[in-house]
Motif scaffolding. Sequence first.
Motif, PDB file in Angstrom:
ATOM      1  N   GLY A  69       0.807  -1.212   0.000  1.00 27.15           N
ATOM      2  CA  GLY A  69       0.000   0.000   0.000  1.00 27.15           C
ATOM      3  C   GLY A  69       0.838   1.259   0.000  1.00 27.15           C
ATOM      4  O   GLY A  69       2.064   1.224   0.013  1.00 27.15           O
ATOM      5  N   PRO A  70       0.180   2.407   0.017  1.00 28.21           N
ATOM      6  CA  PRO A  70       0.855   3.687  -0.169  1.00 28.21           C
ATOM      7  C   PRO A  70       1.695   4.129   1.035  1.00 28.21           C
ATOM      8  O   PRO A  70       1.320   3.939   2.189  1.00 28.21           O
ATOM      9  CB  PRO A  70      -0.294   4.671  -0.409  1.00 28.21           C
ATOM     10  N   VAL A  71       2.834   4.731   0.717  1.00 25.71           N
ATOM     11  CA  VAL A  71       3.647   5.464   1.686  1.00 25.71           C
ATOM     12  C   VAL A  71       3.921   6.832   1.063  1.00 25.71           C
ATOM     13  O   VAL A  71       4.412   6.915  -0.062  1.00 25.71           O
ATOM     14  CB  VAL A  71       4.974   4.747   1.997  1.00 25.71           C
ATOM     15  N   TRP A  72       3.587   7.872   1.803  1.00 25.54           N
ATOM     16  CA  TRP A  72       3.747   9.235   1.305  1.00 25.54           C
ATOM     17  C   TRP A  72       4.896   9.927   2.014  1.00 25.54           C
ATOM     18  O   TRP A  72       5.122   9.722   3.207  1.00 25.54           O
ATOM     19  CB  TRP A  72       2.465  10.043   1.545  1.00 25.54           C
ATOM     20  N   ALA A  73       5.614  10.758   1.274  1.00 24.68           N
ATOM     21  CA  ALA A  73       6.628  11.632   1.859  1.00 24.68           C
ATOM     22  C   ALA A  73       6.217  13.072   1.587  1.00 24.68           C
ATOM     23  O   ALA A  73       5.901  13.431   0.446  1.00 24.68           O
ATOM     24  CB  ALA A  73       7.996  11.346   1.263  1.00 24.68           C
ATOM     25  N   LEU A  74       6.193  13.889   2.641  1.00 23.78           N
ATOM     26  CA  LEU A  74       5.823  15.293   2.516  1.00 23.78           C
ATOM     27  C   LEU A  74       6.906  16.155   3.148  1.00 23.78           C
ATOM     28  O   LEU A  74       7.449  15.817   4.207  1.00 23.78           O
ATOM     29  CB  LEU A  74       4.483  15.589   3.191  1.00 23.78           C
ATOM     30  N   ARG A 127       6.818  -2.682  -1.837  1.00 28.09           N
ATOM     31  CA  ARG A 127       6.826  -3.846  -2.702  1.00 28.09           C
ATOM     32  C   ARG A 127       7.977  -4.755  -2.288  1.00 28.09           C
ATOM     33  O   ARG A 127       9.139  -4.369  -2.347  1.00 28.09           O
ATOM     34  CB  ARG A 127       6.989  -3.407  -4.158  1.00 28.09           C
ATOM     35  N   ASP A 128       7.642  -5.956  -1.835  1.00 27.56           N
ATOM     36  CA  ASP A 128       8.653  -6.920  -1.372  1.00 27.56           C
ATOM     37  C   ASP A 128       9.554  -6.307  -0.299  1.00 27.56           C
ATOM     38  O   ASP A 128      10.775  -6.515  -0.289  1.00 27.56           O
ATOM     39  CB  ASP A 128       9.505  -7.417  -2.545  1.00 27.56           C
ATOM     40  N   GLY A 129       8.933  -5.559   0.600  1.00 26.78           N
ATOM     41  CA  GLY A 129       9.676  -4.984   1.713  1.00 26.78           C
ATOM     42  C   GLY A 129      10.481  -3.745   1.379  1.00 26.78           C
ATOM     43  O   GLY A 129      11.229  -3.246   2.235  1.00 26.78           O
ATOM     44  N   ILE A 187      10.667   0.308  -0.512  1.00 23.10           N
ATOM     45  CA  ILE A 187       9.920   1.492  -0.907  1.00 23.10           C
ATOM     46  C   ILE A 187      10.182   1.756  -2.391  1.00 23.10           C
ATOM     47  O   ILE A 187      11.335   1.882  -2.815  1.00 23.10           O
ATOM     48  CB  ILE A 187      10.337   2.705  -0.074  1.00 23.10           C
ATOM     49  N   VAL A 188       9.099   1.851  -3.165  1.00 23.03           N
ATOM     50  CA  VAL A 188       9.209   2.055  -4.618  1.00 23.03           C
ATOM     51  C   VAL A 188       8.365   3.267  -5.004  1.00 23.03           C
ATOM     52  O   VAL A 188       7.214   3.401  -4.573  1.00 23.03           O
ATOM     53  CB  VAL A 188       8.728   0.811  -5.396  1.00 23.03           C
ATOM     54  N   SER A 189       8.926   4.135  -5.824  1.00 20.53           N
ATOM     55  CA  SER A 189       8.202   5.337  -6.251  1.00 20.53           C
ATOM     56  C   SER A 189       7.004   4.970  -7.114  1.00 20.53           C
ATOM     57  O   SER A 189       7.087   4.122  -8.001  1.00 20.53           O
ATOM     58  CB  SER A 189       9.144   6.260  -7.036  1.00 20.53           C
ATOM     59  N   GLN A 190       5.879   5.643  -6.855  1.00 21.82           N
ATOM     60  CA  GLN A 190       4.669   5.462  -7.639  1.00 21.82           C
ATOM     61  C   GLN A 190       4.412   6.633  -8.577  1.00 21.82           C
ATOM     62  O   GLN A 190       3.686   6.505  -9.563  1.00 21.82           O
ATOM     63  CB  GLN A 190       3.463   5.307  -6.711  1.00 21.82           C
ATOM     64  N   ALA A 191       4.987   7.785  -8.251  1.00 21.35           N
ATOM     65  CA  ALA A 191       4.753   8.989  -9.059  1.00 21.35           C
ATOM     66  C   ALA A 191       5.871   9.976  -8.786  1.00 21.35           C
ATOM     67  O   ALA A 191       6.582   9.877  -7.778  1.00 21.35           O
ATOM     68  CB  ALA A 191       3.395   9.613  -8.719  1.00 21.35           C
ATOM     69  N   ASP A 192       6.050  10.927  -9.686  1.00 24.93           N
ATOM     70  CA  ASP A 192       7.053  11.966  -9.498  1.00 24.93           C
ATOM     71  C   ASP A 192       6.651  12.900  -8.364  1.00 24.93           C
ATOM     72  O   ASP A 192       5.463  13.077  -8.063  1.00 24.93           O
ATOM     73  CB  ASP A 192       7.233  12.781 -10.780  1.00 24.93           C
ATOM     74  N   ALA A 193       7.640  13.510  -7.753  1.00 23.08           N
ATOM     75  CA  ALA A 193       7.381  14.493  -6.710  1.00 23.08           C
ATOM     76  C   ALA A 193       6.764  15.754  -7.312  1.00 23.08           C
ATOM     77  O   ALA A 193       7.096  16.154  -8.428  1.00 23.08           O
ATOM     78  CB  ALA A 193       8.682  14.836  -5.997  1.00 23.08           C
TER      79      ALA A 193
END
Length: 266
Positions: free
Chosen positions: A149-154, A170-172, A174-180
């Motif tokens: 599920g989602p992890v957000w950085a602000l 993903r598999d333990g 952190i993988v980017s889902q979208a550009d900052a």
Amino acid sequence: MNVLRSISKSWAKRSDALFCAISTSLPSLRGVSVSRQSLLLINTATVSGVVGLARGDEVLAQASLQLATASNTVVAAIDHVLVKAGCTLDDVAGIVLVKGPGTFTGSRVGASIAKAIAYASPCSLLSVTTLEAVAWSGFLTSTTQVTDGPVWALLDARRHEFYVQEFTVRDGAIVSQADAVCLGPGAFDTVRDVGGLAACAFSPAAVPENQRGRERENVAWSFDVYPSCVGILAASVGARSEDPFTLEPLYLRSTEELFDHPKVAL
């Protein structure tokens, strides 16, 4: 390291000169050559920074930096962690730099120091973004178990704006889902629309009043999460290889936006 300290203080706001001055001073300061296997970790992009030395997955030594008042203490902190870990620059196989986005001066000072050491040692130079390091730091220290599920950085971008990036587990990892992106106060609604874990590199006081204290939150908010040594080290698995002559800090705003043309909150 007294030579480096005086140079850093004099040239803290002139990054190109700082790069040249430090790089010419470093060779005489290195110790006896040994087998290189350590990573020097540097984050000066946020108001709460850190430098550290790691070997494998172990952080040997670290020093916190309060960059709002002490951006010229970075070199002294590097000296401190090297001494504390019983190492010299000859033990450093590579540098992992948090290159931004973040504070304008802090990002440039850290980049200049990292470039100078990488050039003079020489050693490899790697970079991760501030939001990648924040996401990893929040994920590793969260009391909320996140397996997918989602992890957000602000990150507070000032002027009522926030840098935001969505990641997933993903598999333990952190993988980017979208550009900052840089968003106005609506950034918090964007996070709520998706849910997940939100690692915020600012205090709760930075949250706009109309975005605070919502009922039935589907977001696990974690505040005052700044890039830690373990977070930077974890993010370095996907780090970018950089050329010390061409590396520049990452800005999501142009310098014109930073200084001349304040943006209206989105």
